[in-house]
Write an enzyme that holds these catalytic residues in place. Structure first.
Site, short mmCIF file in Angstrom:
data_model
loop_
_atom_site.label_atom_id
_atom_site.label_comp_id
_atom_site.label_asym_id
_atom_site.label_seq_id
_atom_site.Cartn_x
_atom_site.Cartn_y
_atom_site.Cartn_z
N GLY A 11 1.26 5.94 7.05
CA GLY A 11 0.79 4.72 6.41
C GLY A 11 0.16 3.76 7.42
O GLY A 11 0.66 3.61 8.53
N ARG A 72 -1.91 12.37 6.11
CA ARG A 72 -0.66 13.12 6.24
C ARG A 72 -1.00 14.59 6.07
O ARG A 72 -1.58 14.98 5.06
CB ARG A 72 0.36 12.66 5.21
CG ARG A 72 0.90 11.25 5.46
CD ARG A 72 1.97 10.88 4.44
NE ARG A 72 2.63 9.63 4.78
CZ ARG A 72 2.25 8.44 4.38
NH1 ARG A 72 1.18 8.33 3.60
NH2 ARG A 72 2.90 7.35 4.72
N ASP A 103 8.12 7.08 11.68
CA ASP A 103 9.12 8.09 12.01
C ASP A 103 8.56 9.51 11.86
O ASP A 103 8.72 10.36 12.75
CB ASP A 103 10.35 7.92 11.12
CG ASP A 103 11.43 8.95 11.39
OD1 ASP A 103 12.16 8.77 12.38
OD2 ASP A 103 11.53 9.93 10.62
N GLY A 104 7.89 9.80 10.75
CA GLY A 104 7.34 11.13 10.55
C GLY A 104 6.30 11.48 11.58
O GLY A 104 6.23 12.62 12.07
N SER A 105 5.48 10.51 11.94
CA SER A 105 4.46 10.72 12.97
C SER A 105 5.10 11.02 14.32
O SER A 105 4.61 11.86 15.08
CB SER A 105 3.57 9.48 13.09
OG SER A 105 2.95 9.19 11.85
N THR A 125 4.34 0.64 11.73
CA THR A 125 4.73 0.75 10.33
C THR A 125 5.22 -0.60 9.85
O THR A 125 5.96 -1.29 10.57
CB THR A 125 5.84 1.80 10.11
OG1 THR A 125 6.38 1.66 8.79
CG2 THR A 125 6.97 1.65 11.12
N ASP A 127 7.37 -1.09 7.69
CA ASP A 127 8.76 -1.01 7.23
C ASP A 127 9.77 -1.48 8.26
O ASP A 127 10.91 -1.80 7.91
CB ASP A 127 9.10 0.43 6.83
CG ASP A 127 8.19 0.97 5.74
OD1 ASP A 127 7.70 0.15 4.94
OD2 ASP A 127 7.95 2.19 5.71
N ASP A 129 11.40 0.28 10.31
CA ASP A 129 12.56 1.15 10.09
C ASP A 129 12.77 2.16 11.20
O ASP A 129 13.46 3.17 11.00
CB ASP A 129 12.41 1.88 8.75
CG ASP A 129 11.17 2.77 8.70
OD1 ASP A 129 10.31 2.66 9.59
OD2 ASP A 129 11.06 3.58 7.76
N ARG A 171 10.19 1.24 2.08
CA ARG A 171 10.75 2.57 1.95
C ARG A 171 12.27 2.46 1.83
O ARG A 171 12.75 1.82 0.91
CB ARG A 171 10.31 3.45 3.14
CG ARG A 171 10.28 4.92 2.82
CD ARG A 171 9.61 5.73 3.90
NE ARG A 171 10.20 5.59 5.21
CZ ARG A 171 9.95 6.40 6.23
NH1 ARG A 171 9.09 7.38 6.08
NH2 ARG A 171 10.54 6.21 7.39
N LYS A 213 19.03 -26.15 -12.15
CA LYS A 213 17.97 -25.31 -11.57
C LYS A 213 17.32 -24.52 -12.70
O LYS A 213 17.99 -23.85 -13.48
CB LYS A 213 18.57 -24.37 -10.53
CG LYS A 213 17.53 -23.60 -9.73
CD LYS A 213 18.21 -22.81 -8.62
CE LYS A 213 17.23 -22.05 -7.77
NZ LYS A 213 16.27 -22.92 -7.10
N ARG A 243 10.24 -12.40 -15.27
CA ARG A 243 8.98 -11.75 -15.00
C ARG A 243 9.12 -10.94 -13.71
O ARG A 243 9.86 -11.33 -12.80
CB ARG A 243 7.85 -12.78 -14.83
CG ARG A 243 7.49 -13.52 -16.11
CD ARG A 243 6.82 -12.59 -17.11
NE ARG A 243 6.35 -13.31 -18.29
CZ ARG A 243 7.09 -13.55 -19.38
NH1 ARG A 243 8.35 -13.14 -19.41
NH2 ARG A 243 6.57 -14.21 -20.40
#
Length: 319
Positions: A11, A72, A103-105, A125, A127, A129, A171, A213, A243
């Protein structure tokens, strides 16, 4: 080390272009030739290479996305695909590779190192992460994008006296939800790393309602589940008008923040230094504001965790 290559994979994230620029210009500073690989690991397998001089990375530091494109590749996950990638790199006379991605990369980068080709990773990334680094390139920009959106949503929520559920990306990590929720005063923040009780969320909403509130913002990380489903459950339990907004890929785009531009520049430059020093099978990381190399195995052995003290603080401040 005479010729190095750089690619972006997985990504896209704001700041990747700044990292590419840093790799290219730091490489040329040390007298290296720099080759760009288009479309990630797919480009490695297809031999989609392009020389990158100083001018090729001019005027890109402020741009989101990646000028090298990303992809990918399922073929790269096979031994045959990896062997073809290494063969193409060697045929091109390339001595080392910088992989910018998540991470995958990085797991793909380690496969190349295991086949004898020196590879270093740069964490890019939104994320945030990846274990072993305090921040990843793109995270700060994504959080600021979410904050801007929530600020605008809150105007409408106030006007119509409604509860808004905002689903954010990340993710399996809750960092975007946590940081944006704390920064924007969300009434509840749902992240994968912490259990949530819908009855507690409802009680918080009703308690706020009793003190006058008339609107609320609830942030849901995508790793928790569907914001639409959670919004429906809250409405069923409270009867409150709700919503749901799913921010989606808007969080990946946009001009990177100053923090991400500086982080990417520092990390990209460090990646070149690691290759020149003979390091491999490492990722670049920022730890307590120092840019360092961390072994892939060490990073893979750890589990990323958000700052749970921040999570507790967010709950206290949203009382």
């Amino acid at each position: 080390m005479n010729r190095i290559a750089v690619l972006t994979s997985g990504g896209d994230a704001p700041g990747m272009n700044a990292a590419i620029r840093a790799v290219v210009r730091k490489g040329h500073h040390h007298g290296l030739e720099v080759i760009g690989v288009r479309r990630g690991y797919t480009g490695l397998i297809q031999g989609d290479f392009t020389p990158m001089d100083l001018g090729s990375v001019g005027d890109i530091i402020h741009r989101g996305g990646t000028v090298l494109y990303s992809d990918r590749s399922s073929l790269f996950k096979t031994p045959e695909g990896q062997a073809r990638a290494v063969e193409n790199l060697k045929n091109e006379g390339i001595d080392g590779l910088v992989v910018i991605g998540g991470d995958g990369s990085f797991r793909g980068a380690q496969k190349l190192t295991q086949q004898g080709f020196p590879t270093v990773g740069v964490p890019g990334t939104i994320d945030n992460d990846i274990a072993g680094t305090d921040y990843t390139i793109g995270f700060d920009t994504a959080v600021n994008t979410v904050i801007k959106c929530i600020d605008q949503i809150r105007d409408t929520a106030t006007s119509h006296e409604r509860t808004y559920i905002v689903e954010v990306m990340g993710r399996d990590a809750g960092d975007i939800a946590l940081w944006s929720g704390l920064a924007d005063g969300a009434e509840s923040i749902l992240i994968p790393e912490a259990p949530h009780n819908l009855d507690d969320i409802v009680q918080r909403l009703e308690r706020g309602n009793r003190r006058g509130k008339r609107h609320s913002i609830i942030i849901v990380a995508e790793g928790v589940g569907s914001g639409v489903d959670i919004g429906r459950q809250i409405k069923d339990k409270t009867g409150m008008e709700t919503r749901v907004t799913v921010l989606g890929h808007i969080q990946r785009g946009g001009s990177p923040t100053a923090f991400d531009r500086v982080l990417a520049s520092r990390m990209g430059a460090k990646a070149v230094d690691l290759l020149i020093d003979g390091e491999k099978d490492q990722m670049v990381a920022i730890c307590k504001n120092a840019i360092v190399g961390v072994d892939f195995d060490k990073a893979f052995s750890m589990k990323h965790q958000p700052d749970m003290a921040m999570y507790d603080l967010a709950g206290i401040l949203a009382i």
